[in-house]
Write an enzyme that holds these catalytic residues in place. Structure first.
Site, PDB file in Angstrom:
ATOM      1  N   ASN A  45       2.481   4.630  -4.155  1.00  0.00           N
ATOM      2  CA  ASN A  45       3.347   4.645  -2.974  1.00  0.00           C
ATOM      3  C   ASN A  45       4.327   3.488  -3.134  1.00  0.00           C
ATOM      4  O   ASN A  45       3.943   2.313  -3.042  1.00  0.00           O
ATOM      5  CB  ASN A  45       2.526   4.504  -1.681  1.00  0.00           C
ATOM      6  N   GLU A  72       6.508   8.053  -0.502  1.00  0.00           N
ATOM      7  CA  GLU A  72       7.452   7.270   0.301  1.00  0.00           C
ATOM      8  C   GLU A  72       8.688   6.873  -0.513  1.00  0.00           C
ATOM      9  O   GLU A  72       9.064   5.707  -0.578  1.00  0.00           O
ATOM     10  CB  GLU A  72       6.785   6.029   0.909  1.00  0.00           C
ATOM     11  N   ASP A 196      -1.181   8.929  -1.595  1.00  0.00           N
ATOM     12  CA  ASP A 196      -1.564   8.059  -0.488  1.00  0.00           C
ATOM     13  C   ASP A 196      -2.258   8.928   0.542  1.00  0.00           C
ATOM     14  O   ASP A 196      -1.608   9.663   1.272  1.00  0.00           O
ATOM     15  CB  ASP A 196      -0.308   7.384   0.078  1.00  0.00           C
ATOM     16  N   ASN A 198      -4.063   7.853   3.065  1.00  0.00           N
ATOM     17  CA  ASN A 198      -4.200   7.190   4.371  1.00  0.00           C
ATOM     18  C   ASN A 198      -5.609   7.385   4.934  1.00  0.00           C
ATOM     19  O   ASN A 198      -5.783   7.611   6.143  1.00  0.00           O
ATOM     20  CB  ASN A 198      -3.130   7.676   5.348  1.00  0.00           C
ATOM     21  N   ASP A 267      -5.426   4.897  -1.600  1.00  0.00           N
ATOM     22  CA  ASP A 267      -4.722   5.727  -2.584  1.00  0.00           C
ATOM     23  C   ASP A 267      -5.759   6.294  -3.549  1.00  0.00           C
ATOM     24  O   ASP A 267      -6.477   5.527  -4.206  1.00  0.00           O
ATOM     25  CB  ASP A 267      -3.673   4.888  -3.313  1.00  0.00           C
ATOM     26  N   ASP A 296       3.870  -2.397  -0.686  1.00  0.00           N
ATOM     27  CA  ASP A 296       2.591  -2.819  -0.090  1.00  0.00           C
ATOM     28  C   ASP A 296       1.410  -2.070  -0.726  1.00  0.00           C
ATOM     29  O   ASP A 296       0.260  -2.463  -0.533  1.00  0.00           O
ATOM     30  CB  ASP A 296       2.591  -2.709   1.442  1.00  0.00           C
ATOM     31  N   HIS A 297       1.692  -1.024  -1.494  1.00  0.00           N
ATOM     32  CA  HIS A 297       0.658  -0.333  -2.280  1.00  0.00           C
ATOM     33  C   HIS A 297       0.789  -0.726  -3.756  1.00  0.00           C
ATOM     34  O   HIS A 297       1.853  -1.179  -4.191  1.00  0.00           O
ATOM     35  CB  HIS A 297       0.831   1.182  -2.197  1.00  0.00           C
TER      36      HIS A 297
END
Length: 306
Positions: A45, A72, A196, A198, A267, A296-297
């Site tokens: 991501n 993303e 991802d 989530n 992930d 951030d990933h």
DNA sequence: ATGGCCGGTGGAACCGGA
């Protein structure tokens, strides 16, 4: 010392000591003389291609994945800087939208039969699913996904989460994903669903599990939907190969989450039985979270035998 | 020790993220 003695000994070593002993040289001659390299498939991501393409290119050069499933991208297809990646030898397939979401596949091997969008809801405008078949020594179907976050969650008087709004969309989306997975499993071929999710699968996948109790990433209904996928016969690649808790793929930009190692593992790569049989290695490229202008990933990857 | 962000849009704040 033990290894030295066993090296000259007969083939009566125990299972406990066998792992410490170098394999007899003879086995080298029994292997194919030029084994094909495994296929390395990563999910990442990137949180915006416009802001991330320098860091993404650095990582691609170092990690050398054959395939990178991106989430993303936050870009329409026409604005994705495809030439940057074509110059590195990647075929680029995108499924984007304006501002948010968006998924893509980069592949050094040929991609065929590309499809965009998760079936099951013609009214769903969000770009979160892309499929392609990568053709190496064998063909592997790839599903790249950006599963809805699902927050905020509303609760009824009994404290039960209400399956409406963003959380309802998440659960509905997971049901559609399960339906698509059912179709693909019936083919009995190697395929994987990576991205991802989530979803924090278990408490050991969060540094502060108590902080996520009422969050869409860790609610029992979310975890149950993820387990339903696993129970169909998928192998979650990382956890199947590495039992250590406290290994994460996301650290929030806020509140010093990275320096405090306040992370979560969300992930994932789910492998069909036929793909799981090919799994040779897995990893999380944690180190790049500490670089300049990181996502951030971080990338999570698997290697499949050729 | 404490508190702390970032990307995209659009051209200032706001939305969305997890």
């Amino acid at each position: 010392m033990g290894a030295f003695l066993l090296w000259h000994g007969p083939l009566t070593q125990t299972c406990a000591t066998a792992a410490l002993v170098p394999p007899p040289r003879l086995t080298l001659h029994l292997r194919p003389s030029t084994p094909e390299a495994p296929m390395k498939i990563a999910t990442f991501n990137i949180n915006g291609i416009k802001a991330r393409h320098p860091a993404l290119i650095d990582w691609l050069r170092e990690a050398q994945p054959d395939v990178a499933l991106l989430q993303e991208i936050k870009s329409v297809d026409e604005a994705f800087p495809r030439e940057l990646f074509e110059d590195l030898g990647y075929q680029v397939e995108t499924h984007g939208q304006k501002s948010f979401n968006g998924v893509a596949i980069l592949s050094k091997l040929p991609l065929e039969d590309i499809t965009r969008g998760l079936p099951g809801d013609d009214g769903d405008e969000q770009a979160r699913w892309i499929e392609a078949t990568v053709v190496g020594e064998r063909a592997v179907r790839l599903c790249g996904l950006y599963l809805p976050n699902g927050n905020p969650v509303e609760f009824d008087d009994t404290g039960a989460p209400i399956h409406e709004g963003k959380y309802g969309y998440k659960l509905d989306w997971m049901a559609r994903m399960q339906a698509r997975a059912t179709e693909l499993l019936a083919l009995e071929e190697p395929f994987l669903m990576a991205g991802d999710y989530n979803i924090i699968p278990q408490d050991e996948d969060a540094a502060k599990p108590e902080a996520w109790r009422k969050d869409a990433l860790a609610l029992p209904e979310s975890r149950a939907a993820f387990r339903r996928l696993l129970n169909m016969g998928f192998t979650e690649a990382f956890r199947a190969r590495d039992a250590e808790p406290g290994q994460y793929s996301f650290w929030d930009y806020q509140a010093g989450a990275w320096p405090r190692n306040n992370g979560i593992r969300i992930d994932h790569l789910l492998l069909s039985p036929q793909a799981a049989d090919l799994m040779q290695a897995v990893g999380i490229d944690k180190e790049i979270r500490g670089r300049d202008k990181p996502s951030d990933h971080v990338p999570v990857w698997v290697e499949l035998a050729a």
